[in-house]
Design a protein around this motif. Structure first.
Motif, PDB file in Angstrom:
ATOM      1  N   ASP A 155       2.783   3.949 -16.800  1.00 36.52           N
ATOM      2  CA  ASP A 155       1.648   3.289 -16.218  1.00 36.52           C
ATOM      3  C   ASP A 155       1.880   1.930 -16.010  1.00 36.52           C
ATOM      4  OD1 ASP A 155       2.162   2.321 -18.597  1.00 36.52           O
ATOM      5  OD2 ASP A 155       0.352   2.776 -20.104  1.00 36.52           O
ATOM      6  N   LEU A 156       3.758   1.660 -16.340  1.00 32.71           N
ATOM      7  CA  LEU A 156       3.678   0.594 -15.240  1.00 32.71           C
ATOM      8  C   LEU A 156       3.749   0.141 -13.506  1.00 32.71           C
ATOM      9  CD1 LEU A 156       7.481   1.099 -16.122  1.00 32.71           C
ATOM     10  CD2 LEU A 156       5.713  -0.656 -17.452  1.00 32.71           C
ATOM     11  N   VAL A 157       2.759   1.223 -13.010  1.00 34.79           N
ATOM     12  CA  VAL A 157       2.968   0.742 -11.748  1.00 34.79           C
ATOM     13  C   VAL A 157       1.288   1.212 -11.383  1.00 34.79           C
ATOM     14  CG1 VAL A 157       3.213   0.699  -9.095  1.00 34.79           C
ATOM     15  CG2 VAL A 157       4.680   0.630 -10.771  1.00 34.79           C
ATOM     16  N   LEU A 158       0.320   1.156 -11.285  1.00 29.76           N
ATOM     17  CA  LEU A 158      -1.015   1.410 -10.870  1.00 29.76           C
ATOM     18  C   LEU A 158      -0.863   2.486  -9.686  1.00 29.76           C
ATOM     19  CD1 LEU A 158      -2.734  -2.063 -10.614  1.00 29.76           C
ATOM     20  CD2 LEU A 158      -2.498  -0.464 -12.536  1.00 29.76           C
ATOM     21  N   THR A 159      -1.725   3.124  -9.838  1.00 32.86           N
ATOM     22  CA  THR A 159      -2.468   3.613  -8.300  1.00 32.86           C
ATOM     23  C   THR A 159      -2.892   3.710  -7.733  1.00 32.86           C
ATOM     24  OG1 THR A 159      -2.022   6.569  -9.885  1.00 32.86           O
ATOM     25  CG2 THR A 159      -3.245   6.491  -7.976  1.00 32.86           C
ATOM     26  N   THR A 160      -3.405   3.189  -6.498  1.00 38.13           N
ATOM     27  CA  THR A 160      -4.044   2.158  -5.833  1.00 38.13           C
ATOM     28  C   THR A 160      -4.388   3.182  -4.577  1.00 38.13           C
ATOM     29  OG1 THR A 160      -1.922   2.120  -4.369  1.00 38.13           O
ATOM     30  CG2 THR A 160      -2.302   0.115  -5.773  1.00 38.13           C
ATOM     31  N   PRO A 161      -5.941   2.923  -4.479  1.00 38.03           N
ATOM     32  CA  PRO A 161      -6.817   3.677  -3.009  1.00 38.03           C
ATOM     33  C   PRO A 161      -5.441   3.595  -1.743  1.00 38.03           C
ATOM     34  CG  PRO A 161      -7.119   1.512  -3.606  1.00 38.03           C
ATOM     35  CD  PRO A 161      -6.259   1.540  -4.730  1.00 38.03           C
ATOM     36  N   VAL A 162      -6.094   5.205  -1.371  1.00 39.18           N
ATOM     37  CA  VAL A 162      -5.732   5.139   0.380  1.00 39.18           C
ATOM     38  C   VAL A 162      -7.019   5.175   0.931  1.00 39.18           C
ATOM     39  CG1 VAL A 162      -5.015   6.385   1.996  1.00 39.18           C
ATOM     40  CG2 VAL A 162      -4.024   5.965  -0.369  1.00 39.18           C
ATOM     41  N   VAL A 177      -4.956   5.250   8.272  1.00 38.51           N
ATOM     42  CA  VAL A 177      -5.168   4.927   6.746  1.00 38.51           C
ATOM     43  C   VAL A 177      -4.786   4.034   6.493  1.00 38.51           C
ATOM     44  CG1 VAL A 177      -5.257   7.711   6.181  1.00 38.51           C
ATOM     45  CG2 VAL A 177      -2.701   6.428   5.930  1.00 38.51           C
ATOM     46  N   LEU A 178      -5.065   2.721   5.238  1.00 37.85           N
ATOM     47  CA  LEU A 178      -4.595   2.169   4.655  1.00 37.85           C
ATOM     48  C   LEU A 178      -3.996   2.460   3.023  1.00 37.85           C
ATOM     49  CD1 LEU A 178      -6.810  -0.549   5.691  1.00 37.85           C
ATOM     50  CD2 LEU A 178      -4.726  -0.360   6.458  1.00 37.85           C
ATOM     51  N   LYS A 179      -3.206   2.056   2.553  1.00 35.67           N
ATOM     52  CA  LYS A 179      -2.602   2.277   1.069  1.00 35.67           C
ATOM     53  C   LYS A 179      -2.596   0.797   0.461  1.00 35.67           C
ATOM     54  CE  LYS A 179      -0.603   4.495  -2.380  1.00 35.67           C
ATOM     55  NZ  LYS A 179      -1.246   4.631  -3.720  1.00 35.67           N
TER      56      LYS A 179
END
Length: 72
Positions: free
Chosen positions: A21-28, A47-49
């Motif tokens: 969990d050190l890095v967030l899961t970001t939306p696409v 698409v944009l990440k």
């Protein structure tokens, strides 16, 4: 110029597990709207990440953290 090394899906999964969990899961997000698609080849799905939502505001934390974690 030399080609960049390629990663296997297994290596990507190990990296994801190691980062925890050190890095967030970001939306696409898929882009749409008038005027956008005529500029693209037929069948293209832009698409944009949204990596700007990382705590650092950058797409770099994954590689940086994995490299630091790999140091002795």
């Amino acid at each position: 110029p030399a080609l960049p090394p390629t990663l296997t899906l297994g290596e990507i999964r190990v990296a994801r597990r190691d980062l925890g969990d050190l890095v967030l899961t970001t939306p696409v997000l898929e882009l749409s709207g008038p005027g956008l698609h005529p500029a693209l080849a037929p069948g293209t799905r832009p698409v944009l990440k949204l990596e700007l939502l990382q705590r650092t505001g950058s797409f770099k934390p994954r590689g940086a953290l994995l490299n630091v974690m790999g140091l002795s």
